[in-house]
Design a protein around this motif. Structure first.
Motif, PDB file in Angstrom:
ATOM      1  N   GLU A 126       0.838  -1.207   0.000  1.00  0.00           N
ATOM      2  CA  GLU A 126       0.000   0.000   0.000  1.00  0.00           C
ATOM      3  C   GLU A 126       0.868   1.250   0.000  1.00  0.00           C
ATOM      4  N   GLU A 164       2.203   1.753  -3.465  1.00  0.00           N
ATOM      5  CA  GLU A 164       1.136   2.249  -4.341  1.00  0.00           C
ATOM      6  C   GLU A 164       0.942   3.754  -4.165  1.00  0.00           C
ATOM      7  N   ARG A 165       0.987   4.230  -2.918  1.00  0.00           N
ATOM      8  CA  ARG A 165       0.865   5.673  -2.687  1.00  0.00           C
ATOM      9  C   ARG A 165       2.046   6.424  -3.301  1.00  0.00           C
ATOM     10  N   GLU A 170       3.831   5.522  -5.870  1.00  0.00           N
ATOM     11  CA  GLU A 170       3.714   5.521  -7.328  1.00  0.00           C
ATOM     12  C   GLU A 170       2.624   6.464  -7.818  1.00  0.00           C
ATOM     13  N   GLN A 171       1.538   6.601  -7.046  1.00  0.00           N
ATOM     14  CA  GLN A 171       0.498   7.551  -7.417  1.00  0.00           C
ATOM     15  C   GLN A 171       1.016   8.983  -7.366  1.00  0.00           C
TER      16      GLN A 171
END
Length: 476
Positions: free
Chosen positions: A424, A427-428, A430-431
């Protein structure tokens, strides 16, 4: 787009470890007209990958091989023209051992990190008590976990295989890879294949049976048959990439202080020698350094990257004559469970794996000390580490006498820790990164710590960058 139509462009690569080198080489392959500038804070390229000739011994300072059950390391070696120099491990000694109640016992055949592939070798092994063997066998009937939230490796293994299998087999085997605390380590981020076995097949035994049936054979206990290394050591990969890059593109002793970007303008990379502008930036530095250089540019992104924690270890290197080992083992090394209460993590016999690492009458031994669970051990004085390791090896393999070679290599805060919630977090990251055209983050902090995974994620990031910036491309 044809390479001839490529627009003039400049890309900065920050960090000269294997990830940064793989990124620079892939960029050169895809967009050969692009000017690449590779910044390395230290005096040499390769990061933790380093091979040294110390007397008659060829000594690796960190990783001494890479795995081939994924293709990216082999593929890079093919493209570099060094595939023919890769050595297979010694067939006759492809075994791993574990310390069990003070003795070295072979890891049961077919036991793949945390999944039993064969019943009979486990039943015969003295590593587990009969109670531990029955509990491991009961895994077949343990229901799948319904929750989809992340779980630490310790809880996953104990839930499925029981405490004894965890203590005696899984913890030391996994610890030898990640030097981490399994009670904090994310099983989904580190051992995703076993989480998928549970979800898809209902358990690890069921999953291994399906896998064996589909492959037609079982995997060996430690999968050493799938490891290779260049004849001249892991630095050969570093040297081969370096030789393919223009010498003027490499800046050593050039730590980057910050990156910035004006709105819709060029990227600005600042070092002690001034600032330069680029069309894109690949940040291949370790997470702490990456966080620092991005702080003034994007504080939220830098803050997320800074959450990735690191651990380290010390490697004690010994070169000894074979006659100094009273109880040699027919294997590549052994791991040490925490429950044994010893002062070392693992020992590898480097010259048993590959030829050319030691004289014919000698053995090159690498022993690992410290890790996330014992960080205080990493910084002990060299003579104290020497005393600890020689005493442990005297007890376990009958080592005696003075070594021909003694050295210590410390890797403080070099191993990223994929704690629960790591996927998670990435993912943050990469966003937030995706908001900035021309920016890519690569390295072992995000998607895998092994050399092939570092290569893969670096190359994928560069491929996305080339498409995003519409740089001239050649055949992939």
């Amino acid at each position: 787009m044809d390479a001839a139509a490529a627009k003039p462009s400049r890309i900065a690569v920050i960090g000269g470890g294997i990830s940064g080198l793989a990124a620079a080489f892939r960029l050169q392959e895809l967009a050969p007209k692009t000017e690449i500038v590779l910044y390395e804070a230290g005096e040499r390229l390769g990061g933790v990958l380093e091979t040294q000739q110390q007397g008659d011994y060829l000594v690796e300072q960190s990783a001494d091989n890479f795995i081939t059950n994924v293709p990216w390391g082999l593929d890079l070696c093919r493209r570099l023209g060094i595939e023919g120099d890769l050595l297979q491990t010694n067939d006759a000694l492809r075994k791993a051992y574990v310390v069990c109640r003070g003795k070295l016992i072979e890891v049961p055949e077919g036991f793949l990190l945390m999944a039993p592939g064969k019943a009979w070798p486990i039943l015969r092994s003295p590593i587990l008590s009969w109670g531990g063997k029955l509990r491991l066998a009961w895994e077949y009937f343990v229901p799948s976990r319904k929750e989809t939230s992340d779980e630490c490796l310790h809880d996953f293994v104990v839930r499925r295989l029981g405490s004894e299998a965890y203590d005696r087999l899984v913890q030391p085997l996994i610890g030898g890879i990640y030097t981490a605390d399994p009670k904090k380590l994310s099983v989904a981020a580190t051992m995703k294949q076993f989480v998928e076995m549970e979800r898809k097949h209902g358990g690890l035994i069921r999953g291994m049976r399906k896998r064996i049936a589909s492959e037609g054979k079982s995997d060996g206990g430690a999968r050493y048959s799938m490891f290779v290394a260049p004849r001249g050591g892991m630095s050969a990969v570093v040297d081969a990439i370096t030789a393919r890059l223009p010498s003027e593109s490499i800046r050593l002793n050039a730590p980057v202080r910050s990156i910035d970007r004006q709105e819709d303008g060029p990227w600005i990379v600042t070092t002690d020698h001034g600032a330069e502008t680029f069309d894109g930036v690949v940040v291949a530095a370790p997470a702490p350094a990456a966080s620092q250089i991005m702080q003034s540019f994007d504080a939220p992104l830098a803050s997320e990257v800074a959450k990735i924690q690191y651990a380290g270890c010390a490697i004690v290197l010994l070169g000894v004559r074979k006659e100094q080992i009273a109880r040699p083992i027919a294997g590549f090394g052994f791991v040490v469970p925490e429950v044994e209460n010893r002062r070392i993590l693992a020992t590898s016999f480097a010259s048993y794996k590959f030829p050319g690492r030691a004289p014919d009458d000698s053995v090159l031994i690498r022993t690992f000390v410290g890790g996330a669970c014992h960080p205080e051990m990493n910084e002990l004085p060299e003579e104290e580490l020497r005393k600890i390791v020689t005493e442990e090896l005297a007890d376990l393999i009958g080592l005696s006498g003075e070594p021909q070679l003694f050295a210590v290599r410390r890797w403080s805060a070099q191993m990223p820790q994929y704690h629960v919630g790591h996927l998670e977090l990435v993912e943050r990251i990469e966003q937030l990164t995706a908001k900035h055209a021309g920016l890519a983050l690569v390295g072992n902090a995000y998607h895998g710590v092994g050399v092939p995974l570092c290569i893969r994620t670096a190359e994928q990031a560069v491929e996305r960058l080339v498409e995003q910036l519409a740089l001239g491309q050649v055949e992939r």
